[in-house]
Design a protein around this motif. Structure first.
Motif, PDB file in Angstrom:
ATOM      1  N   ARG A  66       0.773  -1.283  -0.048  1.00 45.73           N
ATOM      2  CA  ARG A  66      -0.188  -0.036  -0.003  1.00 45.73           C
ATOM      3  C   ARG A  66       1.018   1.455   0.027  1.00 45.73           C
ATOM      4  O   ARG A  66       2.185   1.223   0.267  1.00 45.73           O
ATOM      5  N   PRO A  67       0.386   2.306  -0.477  1.00 48.21           N
ATOM      6  CA  PRO A  67       0.930   3.673  -0.141  1.00 48.21           C
ATOM      7  C   PRO A  67       1.234   3.963   1.203  1.00 48.21           C
ATOM      8  O   PRO A  67       0.556   3.634   1.876  1.00 48.21           O
ATOM      9  N   LEU A  68       2.512   4.648   1.282  1.00 55.48           N
ATOM     10  CA  LEU A  68       2.867   5.045   2.841  1.00 55.48           C
ATOM     11  C   LEU A  68       2.850   6.526   2.982  1.00 55.48           C
ATOM     12  O   LEU A  68       3.097   7.199   1.985  1.00 55.48           O
ATOM     13  N   SER A  69       2.333   6.989   4.134  1.00 54.37           N
ATOM     14  CA  SER A  69       2.504   8.634   4.205  1.00 54.37           C
ATOM     15  C   SER A  69       3.831   8.879   4.562  1.00 54.37           C
ATOM     16  O   SER A  69       4.819   8.053   4.638  1.00 54.37           O
ATOM     17  N   GLU A  70       4.217  10.222   4.265  1.00 50.98           N
ATOM     18  CA  GLU A  70       5.493  10.738   4.700  1.00 50.98           C
ATOM     19  C   GLU A  70       5.897  10.589   6.159  1.00 50.98           C
ATOM     20  O   GLU A  70       6.982  10.106   6.307  1.00 50.98           O
ATOM     21  N   GLU A  71       4.880  10.420   7.083  1.00 47.68           N
ATOM     22  CA  GLU A  71       5.080  10.250   8.510  1.00 47.68           C
ATOM     23  C   GLU A  71       5.690   8.709   8.731  1.00 47.68           C
ATOM     24  O   GLU A  71       6.483   8.522   8.968  1.00 47.68           O
ATOM     25  N   GLU A  72       5.123   7.791   7.695  1.00 46.23           N
ATOM     26  CA  GLU A  72       5.399   6.250   7.955  1.00 46.23           C
ATOM     27  C   GLU A  72       6.725   6.274   7.358  1.00 46.23           C
ATOM     28  O   GLU A  72       7.460   5.494   7.802  1.00 46.23           O
ATOM     29  N   LYS A  73       7.071   6.889   6.030  1.00 47.10           N
ATOM     30  CA  LYS A  73       8.272   6.555   5.425  1.00 47.10           C
ATOM     31  C   LYS A  73       9.486   7.366   6.616  1.00 47.10           C
ATOM     32  O   LYS A  73      10.598   6.671   6.452  1.00 47.10           O
ATOM     33  N   GLY A  74       9.202   8.270   7.332  1.00 47.43           N
ATOM     34  CA  GLY A  74      10.140   8.790   8.262  1.00 47.43           C
ATOM     35  C   GLY A  74      10.428   7.935   9.354  1.00 47.43           C
ATOM     36  O   GLY A  74      11.674   7.752   9.821  1.00 47.43           O
ATOM     37  N   GLU A  75       9.229   7.354   9.688  1.00 51.29           N
ATOM     38  CA  GLU A  75       9.649   6.083  10.729  1.00 51.29           C
ATOM     39  C   GLU A  75      10.357   5.085  10.356  1.00 51.29           C
ATOM     40  O   GLU A  75      11.347   4.599  11.126  1.00 51.29           O
ATOM     41  N   ILE A  76      10.138   4.727   9.190  1.00 57.58           N
ATOM     42  CA  ILE A  76      10.968   3.533   8.621  1.00 57.58           C
ATOM     43  C   ILE A  76      12.418   3.985   8.664  1.00 57.58           C
ATOM     44  O   ILE A  76      13.413   3.305   8.802  1.00 57.58           O
ATOM     45  N   ARG A  77      12.585   5.211   7.990  1.00 59.29           N
ATOM     46  CA  ARG A  77      13.971   5.674   7.887  1.00 59.29           C
ATOM     47  C   ARG A  77      14.800   5.995   9.096  1.00 59.29           C
ATOM     48  O   ARG A  77      15.787   5.437   9.538  1.00 59.29           O
ATOM     49  N   ARG A  78      14.032   6.408  10.226  1.00 61.67           N
ATOM     50  CA  ARG A  78      14.641   6.465  11.682  1.00 61.67           C
ATOM     51  C   ARG A  78      14.797   5.021  12.069  1.00 61.67           C
ATOM     52  O   ARG A  78      15.778   4.842  12.736  1.00 61.67           O
ATOM     53  N   ALA A  79      13.812   4.167  11.790  1.00 55.41           N
ATOM     54  CA  ALA A  79      14.333   2.817  12.309  1.00 55.41           C
ATOM     55  C   ALA A  79      15.448   2.158  11.625  1.00 55.41           C
ATOM     56  O   ALA A  79      16.213   1.587  12.282  1.00 55.41           O
ATOM     57  N   ASP A  80      15.340   2.354  10.417  1.00 53.07           N
ATOM     58  CA  ASP A  80      16.851   1.967   9.758  1.00 53.07           C
ATOM     59  C   ASP A  80      17.936   2.598  10.373  1.00 53.07           C
ATOM     60  O   ASP A  80      19.014   2.161  10.527  1.00 53.07           O
ATOM     61  N   ARG A  81      18.099   3.781  10.592  1.00 56.10           N
ATOM     62  CA  ARG A  81      19.209   4.482  11.286  1.00 56.10           C
ATOM     63  C   ARG A  81      19.388   3.866  12.471  1.00 56.10           C
ATOM     64  O   ARG A  81      20.757   3.494  12.825  1.00 56.10           O
ATOM     65  N   GLN A  82      18.559   3.506  13.439  1.00 61.61           N
ATOM     66  CA  GLN A  82      18.648   2.881  14.616  1.00 61.61           C
ATOM     67  C   GLN A  82      19.379   1.506  14.352  1.00 61.61           C
ATOM     68  O   GLN A  82      20.383   1.182  15.252  1.00 61.61           O
ATOM     69  N   ARG A  83      18.829   0.788  13.489  1.00 59.16           N
ATOM     70  CA  ARG A  83      19.346  -0.697  13.082  1.00 59.16           C
ATOM     71  C   ARG A  83      20.864  -0.599  12.670  1.00 59.16           C
ATOM     72  O   ARG A  83      21.441  -1.410  13.310  1.00 59.16           O
ATOM     73  N   ARG A  84      21.159   0.456  11.832  1.00 58.30           N
ATOM     74  CA  ARG A  84      22.486   0.615  11.304  1.00 58.30           C
ATOM     75  C   ARG A  84      23.500   0.950  12.373  1.00 58.30           C
ATOM     76  O   ARG A  84      24.544   0.465  12.604  1.00 58.30           O
ATOM     77  N   ASP A  85      23.138   1.930  13.424  1.00 53.92           N
ATOM     78  CA  ASP A  85      23.877   2.302  14.553  1.00 53.92           C
ATOM     79  C   ASP A  85      23.967   1.079  15.291  1.00 53.92           C
ATOM     80  O   ASP A  85      25.119   1.019  15.903  1.00 53.92           O
ATOM     81  N   ALA A  86      22.946   0.577  15.792  1.00 53.95           N
ATOM     82  CA  ALA A  86      23.063  -0.685  16.709  1.00 53.95           C
ATOM     83  C   ALA A  86      24.177  -1.850  15.742  1.00 53.95           C
ATOM     84  O   ALA A  86      24.953  -2.660  16.643  1.00 53.95           O
ATOM     85  N   LEU A  87      23.770  -1.984  14.557  1.00 52.15           N
ATOM     86  CA  LEU A  87      24.883  -2.892  14.066  1.00 52.15           C
ATOM     87  C   LEU A  87      26.330  -2.496  13.957  1.00 52.15           C
ATOM     88  O   LEU A  87      27.388  -3.360  14.102  1.00 52.15           O
ATOM     89  N   GLY A  88      26.550  -1.212  13.945  1.00 52.01           N
ATOM     90  CA  GLY A  88      27.701  -0.489  14.005  1.00 52.01           C
ATOM     91  C   GLY A  88      28.492  -0.601  15.328  1.00 52.01           C
ATOM     92  O   GLY A  88      29.625  -1.224  15.387  1.00 52.01           O
ATOM     93  N   ASN A  89      27.680  -0.811  16.222  1.00 47.72           N
ATOM     94  CA  ASN A  89      28.024  -0.724  17.649  1.00 47.72           C
ATOM     95  C   ASN A  89      28.448  -2.441  18.086  1.00 47.72           C
ATOM     96  O   ASN A  89      29.413  -2.401  18.856  1.00 47.72           O
ATOM     97  N   LEU A  90      28.037  -3.180  17.201  1.00 44.91           N
ATOM     98  CA  LEU A  90      28.233  -4.532  17.624  1.00 44.91           C
ATOM     99  C   LEU A  90      29.776  -4.721  17.277  1.00 44.91           C
ATOM    100  O   LEU A  90      30.428  -5.481  17.643  1.00 44.91           O
ATOM    101  N   ARG A  91      30.011  -4.200  15.873  1.00 43.90           N
ATOM    102  CA  ARG A  91      31.452  -4.361  15.284  1.00 43.90           C
ATOM    103  C   ARG A  91      32.488  -3.574  15.819  1.00 43.90           C
ATOM    104  O   ARG A  91      33.610  -3.891  15.526  1.00 43.90           O
ATOM    105  N   ARG A  92      32.161  -2.612  16.862  1.00 44.68           N
ATOM    106  CA  ARG A  92      33.386  -1.766  17.504  1.00 44.68           C
ATOM    107  C   ARG A  92      33.908  -2.795  18.452  1.00 44.68           C
ATOM    108  O   ARG A  92      33.227  -3.296  19.502  1.00 44.68           O
ATOM    109  N   PRO A  93      35.282  -2.718  18.865  1.00 41.64           N
ATOM    110  CA  PRO A  93      35.946  -3.628  19.912  1.00 41.64           C
ATOM    111  C   PRO A  93      35.533  -2.806  21.091  1.00 41.64           C
ATOM    112  O   PRO A  93      35.559  -1.547  21.155  1.00 41.64           O
ATOM    113  N   SER A  94      35.065  -3.666  22.125  1.00 37.61           N
ATOM    114  CA  SER A  94      34.921  -3.068  23.378  1.00 37.61           C
ATOM    115  C   SER A  94      36.331  -2.839  24.142  1.00 37.61           C
ATOM    116  O   SER A  94      37.422  -3.476  23.970  1.00 37.61           O
ATOM    117  N   ARG A  95      36.411  -1.604  24.911  1.00 42.39           N
ATOM    118  CA  ARG A  95      37.599  -1.568  25.377  1.00 42.39           C
ATOM    119  C   ARG A  95      37.548  -1.815  26.990  1.00 42.39           C
ATOM    120  O   ARG A  95      36.645  -1.712  27.424  1.00 42.39           O
TER     121      ARG A  95
END
Length: 95
Positions: A66-95
């Motif tokens: 179905r078509p998505l509203s601009e708000e829904e698209k924004g929510e998906i983009r925010r969720a994706d940024r959070q996903r990428r940040d979380a995955l990036g944090n997994l790959r950083r060596p812990s100190r």
């Protein structure tokens, strides 16, 4: 001081956590689109090389669900940024 390579347990833990992050993202996108997570998971190939999944998901949802509203698209983009940040944090060596 040299870093020690990750153990097999560390690698398994990172892989499991990465899978959980991806599953959480898919569930969030499914909730935004109003469909079951299993339907969202089938929209894209299981290709971990897709870095920015939000645009691919938005295109697929609009073409097949179905078509998505601009708000829904924004929510998906925010969720994706959070996903990428979380995955990036997994790959950083812990100190």
């Amino acid at each position: 001081m040299a870093e020690t390579p990750p153990s097999a347990a560390d690698i398994a833990r990172e892989k499991n956590e990465g899978r959980r992050v991806e599953d959480d993202f898919n569930a969030r996108v499914a909730a935004i689109a109003g469909v079951p997570p299993a339907r969202i998971e089938k929209l894209l190939p299981d290709d971990r090389r897709i870095t920015v999944r939000s645009e691919r998901f938005i295109e697929a949802i609009e073409a097949r669900i179905r078509p998505l509203s601009e708000e829904e698209k924004g929510e998906i983009r925010r969720a994706d940024r959070q996903r990428r940040d979380a995955l990036g944090n997994l790959r950083r060596p812990s100190r």
